[in-house]
Write an enzyme that holds these catalytic residues in place. Structure first.
Site, mmCIF file in Angstrom:
data_model
loop_
_atom_site.group_PDB
_atom_site.id
_atom_site.type_symbol
_atom_site.label_atom_id
_atom_site.label_comp_id
_atom_site.label_asym_id
_atom_site.label_seq_id
_atom_site.Cartn_x
_atom_site.Cartn_y
_atom_site.Cartn_z
ATOM 1 N N HIS A 101 4.175 6.551 5.790
ATOM 2 C CA HIS A 101 5.524 5.989 5.709
ATOM 3 C C HIS A 101 5.725 4.916 6.775
ATOM 4 O O HIS A 101 6.487 3.965 6.559
ATOM 5 C CB HIS A 101 6.583 7.080 5.904
ATOM 6 N N ASP B 155 2.252 5.914 -4.846
ATOM 7 C CA ASP B 155 3.282 6.372 -3.917
ATOM 8 C C ASP B 155 4.277 5.215 -3.758
ATOM 9 O O ASP B 155 4.095 4.124 -4.320
ATOM 10 C CB ASP B 155 2.655 6.802 -2.585
#
Length: 335
Positions: free
Chosen positions: A176, A247
């Site tokens: 992230h 993702d």
């Protein structure tokens, strides 16, 4: 195809326009989209009503720290808590994992959503993003839990998504916010991280979500941008025939491909069927990027949820309360 994020607890006019676009396959919901059980059920219905074709409505409702819907839902324990039981009673642990999957999936389906991106089948080896989301550090143990969890989800009519291929658990970095590089050779990955994915595929898992991790001994780009990983290994070597999700392209580790259009094209060119655009501020640019592309519109039909009870039916089902009790008695916590 794209799965998009929306901003709040109700659809805006712009978001309704997005849902008209041929490339939008559905919506991913987050904590920002949740106020109550009834509200999220109404939002799911509004998404379907606003679109001219079936929409896939998704959430991350794994349990533990990754559970977007909380008030009015079971407080699901993290998978690591269930995995810890395996050493003393494997059969009880696997049965509990199947019940956890049933409980999670039945509540998500009762709210009008199609699927939760689950299970996490990464190995629990210290990654900052994975942590207690993983069942275990042992590939064979995770493989056994993976098959059980897929069975539990399927028993409710929810498709199962294995994540994050080919394995996010051994690198330290959180994709992230950071680039993550796993230096291991393919043979080591085959003997370790790929084992749970093989078990999940054998159990009939319907989808796989790719990792943004780079494995330089196999390919120079993150796995979700890699034809080597998706087409040669996942589909060719492992024989996976289901849906491949990227993702989220808003994550820092995805930026290596360039801007939003470059990220979308890199995922689709590598073999992803669906690209996740979870940040609403990126959706317009992503939709412009896919104009004129041939899209696999049929890929997601098998992921649409089947056989939901609705909340009244679910709460009247003895299995709901019994499963909560079993988790409480076994793990010593309220669910």
């Amino acid at each position: 195809m794209l799965l998009i994020g929306v901003a709040g607890t109700e659809l805006t006019a712009q978001e309704r326009d997005w849902l008209q676009h041929d490339a939008v396959a559905g919506v991913v919901l987050f904590k920002r989209n949740f106020a109550s059980r009834q509200q999220v059920t109404d939002l799911s219905a509004a998404i379907r009503a606003a679109a001219p074709r079936p929409q896939l409505i998704c959430v991350d409702q794994e349990g533990g720290r990754v559970q977007r819907f909380r008030e009015g839902y079971s407080d699901l324990p993290p998978l690591q808590d269930i995995g810890a039981l395996y050493a003393t009673d494997p059969q009880q642990a696997l049965a509990l994992a199947e019940r956890h999957a049933w409980l999670m999936a039945s509540e998500v389906r009762a709210s009008g959503l199609d699927l939760s991106f689950a299970p996490v089948v990464d190995l629990g080896r210290g990654n900052r993003a994975i942590g207690n989301r993983a069942f275990s550090e042992d590939p064979q143990v995770v493989a056994a839990f993976t098959a059980a969890y897929v069975r539990g989800m399927h028993s409710v009519g929810m498709a199962a998504t294995l994540k994050h291929f080919p394995g996010h658990g051994t690198v330290l970095e959180d994709t992230h916010v950071d680039t993550a590089i796993d230096p291991r050779a393919l043979d080591e990955l085959r003997a370790q991280d790929l084992v749970p994915f093989q078990a999940g595929i054998a159990a009939g898992a319907d989808a796989v979500m790719m990792a943004h991790v780079i494995y330089p001994q196999i390919a120079p780009e993150p796995a979700g941008y890699s034809p080597r990983w998706i087409q040669d290994i996942l589909r060719g070597e492992l024989g996976f025939r289901g849906v491949v999700f990227s993702d989220d392209i808003g994550m820092a580790a995805s930026h290596s491909a360039g801007g939003v259009p470059a990220r979308v094209h890199a995922h689709l060119d590598a073999g992803c069927d669906v690209v996740l655009v979870c940040h609403p501020e990126l959706v317009d640019e992503a939709l412009h990027a896919v104009q004129g592309r041939s899209l696999n519109t049929a890929a997601l039909l098998g992921l649409i949820g089947r056989g939901a009870l609705g909340w009244d039916g679910l709460l009247a089902d003895a299995r709901h309360g019994d499963t909560q009790t079993r988790l409480l008695e076994t793990l010593g916590r309220t669910v």
